[in-house]
Design an enzyme around this catalytic site. Structure first.
Site, PDB file in Angstrom:
ATOM      1  N   PRO A   1      -7.406  -3.888   0.691  1.00 31.37           N
ATOM      2  CA  PRO A   1      -8.719  -3.647   1.211  1.00 31.37           C
ATOM      3  C   PRO A   1      -9.718  -2.870   0.075  1.00 31.37           C
ATOM      4  O   PRO A   1      -9.216  -1.729  -0.203  1.00 31.37           O
ATOM      5  CB  PRO A   1      -8.487  -3.304   2.368  1.00 31.37           C
ATOM      6  N   ASN A   2     -10.938  -3.373  -0.213  1.00 31.47           N
ATOM      7  CA  ASN A   2     -11.806  -2.631  -0.768  1.00 31.47           C
ATOM      8  C   ASN A   2     -11.637  -2.537  -2.209  1.00 31.47           C
ATOM      9  O   ASN A   2     -12.352  -2.033  -3.005  1.00 31.47           O
ATOM     10  CB  ASN A   2     -12.313  -1.457  -0.101  1.00 31.47           C
TER      11      ASN A   2
ATOM     12  N   ARG B   1     -17.675   0.708  -5.747  1.00 26.90           N
ATOM     13  CA  ARG B   1     -17.255   1.393  -4.648  1.00 26.90           C
ATOM     14  C   ARG B   1     -16.948   3.137  -5.148  1.00 26.90           C
ATOM     15  O   ARG B   1     -16.104   3.194  -5.858  1.00 26.90           O
ATOM     16  CB  ARG B   1     -16.005   0.954  -4.187  1.00 26.90           C
TER      17      ARG B   1
ATOM     18  N   TYR C   1     -13.344   6.386  -7.903  1.00 30.08           N
ATOM     19  CA  TYR C   1     -12.422   5.257  -8.206  1.00 30.08           C
ATOM     20  C   TYR C   1     -12.914   4.813  -9.518  1.00 30.08           C
ATOM     21  O   TYR C   1     -12.505   3.927 -10.355  1.00 30.08           O
ATOM     22  CB  TYR C   1     -12.613   4.135  -7.262  1.00 30.08           C
TER      23      TYR C   1
ATOM     24  N   ASN D   1      -1.093  -1.726  -4.919  1.00 33.86           N
ATOM     25  CA  ASN D   1      -1.996  -0.762  -4.454  1.00 33.86           C
ATOM     26  C   ASN D   1      -2.496  -1.302  -3.009  1.00 33.86           C
ATOM     27  O   ASN D   1      -3.192  -2.070  -3.043  1.00 33.86           O
ATOM     28  CB  ASN D   1      -3.059  -0.515  -5.158  1.00 33.86           C
TER      29      ASN D   1
ATOM     30  N   ALA E   1      -5.822   1.484   1.809  1.00 31.64           N
ATOM     31  CA  ALA E   1      -5.948   2.074   3.083  1.00 31.64           C
ATOM     32  C   ALA E   1      -4.776   1.531   3.973  1.00 31.64           C
ATOM     33  O   ALA E   1      -4.358   2.407   4.576  1.00 31.64           O
ATOM     34  CB  ALA E   1      -7.093   1.741   3.816  1.00 31.64           C
TER      35      ALA E   1
ATOM     36  N   HIS F   1      -1.708   3.632   4.410  1.00 32.77           N
ATOM     37  CA  HIS F   1      -1.456   4.758   5.311  1.00 32.77           C
ATOM     38  C   HIS F   1      -1.294   4.427   7.032  1.00 32.77           C
ATOM     39  O   HIS F   1      -1.219   5.134   7.592  1.00 32.77           O
ATOM     40  CB  HIS F   1      -2.623   5.751   5.014  1.00 32.77           C
TER      41      HIS F   1
ATOM     42  N   ASP G   1       7.666  -3.066   5.735  1.00 39.24           N
ATOM     43  CA  ASP G   1       8.901  -3.845   6.072  1.00 39.24           C
ATOM     44  C   ASP G   1       8.777  -4.975   5.171  1.00 39.24           C
ATOM     45  O   ASP G   1      10.056  -5.590   4.801  1.00 39.24           O
ATOM     46  CB  ASP G   1       8.621  -4.605   7.460  1.00 39.24           C
TER      47      ASP G   1
ATOM     48  N   GLU H   1       4.543   1.893  -6.318  1.00 37.12           N
ATOM     49  CA  GLU H   1       3.143   1.773  -5.494  1.00 37.12           C
ATOM     50  C   GLU H   1       2.271   2.620  -6.303  1.00 37.12           C
ATOM     51  O   GLU H   1       2.813   3.710  -7.144  1.00 37.12           O
ATOM     52  CB  GLU H   1       3.811   2.707  -4.317  1.00 37.12           C
TER      53      GLU H   1
ATOM     54  N   HIS I   1      -1.963   4.518  -6.761  1.00 36.88           N
ATOM     55  CA  HIS I   1      -3.112   4.870  -6.409  1.00 36.88           C
ATOM     56  C   HIS I   1      -3.961   5.378  -7.383  1.00 36.88           C
ATOM     57  O   HIS I   1      -3.256   6.333  -8.295  1.00 36.88           O
ATOM     58  CB  HIS I   1      -3.123   5.881  -5.224  1.00 36.88           C
TER      59      HIS I   1
ATOM     60  N   SER J   1      -6.640   7.160  -7.242  1.00 36.90           N
ATOM     61  CA  SER J   1      -7.081   8.585  -6.902  1.00 36.90           C
ATOM     62  C   SER J   1      -5.874   9.254  -6.734  1.00 36.90           C
ATOM     63  O   SER J   1      -4.856   8.648  -6.316  1.00 36.90           O
ATOM     64  CB  SER J   1      -8.191   8.614  -5.809  1.00 36.90           C
TER      65      SER J   1
ATOM     66  N   ARG K   1      -6.507  14.575  -1.357  1.00 35.39           N
ATOM     67  CA  ARG K   1      -7.572  14.101  -0.457  1.00 35.39           C
ATOM     68  C   ARG K   1      -7.494  14.427   1.140  1.00 35.39           C
ATOM     69  O   ARG K   1      -6.545  15.544   1.255  1.00 35.39           O
ATOM     70  CB  ARG K   1      -7.857  12.693  -0.835  1.00 35.39           C
TER      71      ARG K   1
ATOM     72  N   ARG L   1      -4.266  10.349   3.989  1.00 34.26           N
ATOM     73  CA  ARG L   1      -3.845   9.754   2.568  1.00 34.26           C
ATOM     74  C   ARG L   1      -2.636  10.454   2.208  1.00 34.26           C
ATOM     75  O   ARG L   1      -2.136   9.956   1.278  1.00 34.26           O
ATOM     76  CB  ARG L   1      -4.995  10.015   1.727  1.00 34.26           C
TER      77      ARG L   1
END
Ligand code: DQA
Length: 139
Positions: free
Chosen positions: A9-10, A17, A22, A71, A74, A77, A84, A95, A97, A99, A104, A108
């Site tokens: 998301p986002n 953003r 980012y 990625n 949100a 978290h 799963d 995985e 990220h 940032s 942070r 997070r």
């Protein structure tokens, strides 16, 4: 080698953003650079703001891709379901990220993804995706 990139998301708003966190580049712009850098890799890309669609995307590519770069943004978290799904598929997941999530807010620092992935790459800006590709190519 087939590598799938899944963004949560986002991340469709990368470039607009919170550019101080980012960066100023859109993901699709960066993705062109990535594809040019690795012409021998067959990439596919999926982005969704919907948790279940990310789970469906993991199921869709998780038995055919050679590697998945995720990625989950949100949902990292919060999502037992995405964790799963990673356990349920065959393909290794890295995985990423953009940032440094550990520098942070405390919330997070928790990831429901990390226990199930091959490794994590965080905090190098969009370059985390390139580093993840390099890691899959080392194999
Ligand atoms: C992010 C970090 C997450 O904490 C955040 O919710 C995001 C992006 C990153 O790439 O730095 O949306 O996954």
């Amino acid at each position: 080698m087939k590598i799938s990139i899944i963004n949560g998301p986002n991340l469709n708003l990368l470039g607009q953003r919170e550019p101080g966190i980012y960066g100023a580049q859109s993901f699709l712009d960066y993705f062109d650079t990535l594809k040019n850098r690795f012409p021998a890799v067959e990439f596919d890309y999926f982005q969704s703001n919907v948790e279940g669609e990310i789970i469906d995307a993991l199921h869709n590519v998780g038995f055919s891709s050679d590697g998945i770069i995720l990625n989950a943004a949100a949902y990292t978290h919060t999502s037992v379901g995405i964790g799963d799904a990673i356990k349920a598929i065959d393909t290794s997941v890295i995985e990423v990220h953009i940032s440094n999530t550990f520098a942070r807010e405390d919330f997070r620092h928790t990831s429901y993804i990390t226990p199930h992935v091959k490794g994590i790459i965080v905090g190098f800006g969009l370059d985390v995706y390139r580093l993840a590709v390099e890691s899959f190519l080392l194999k």
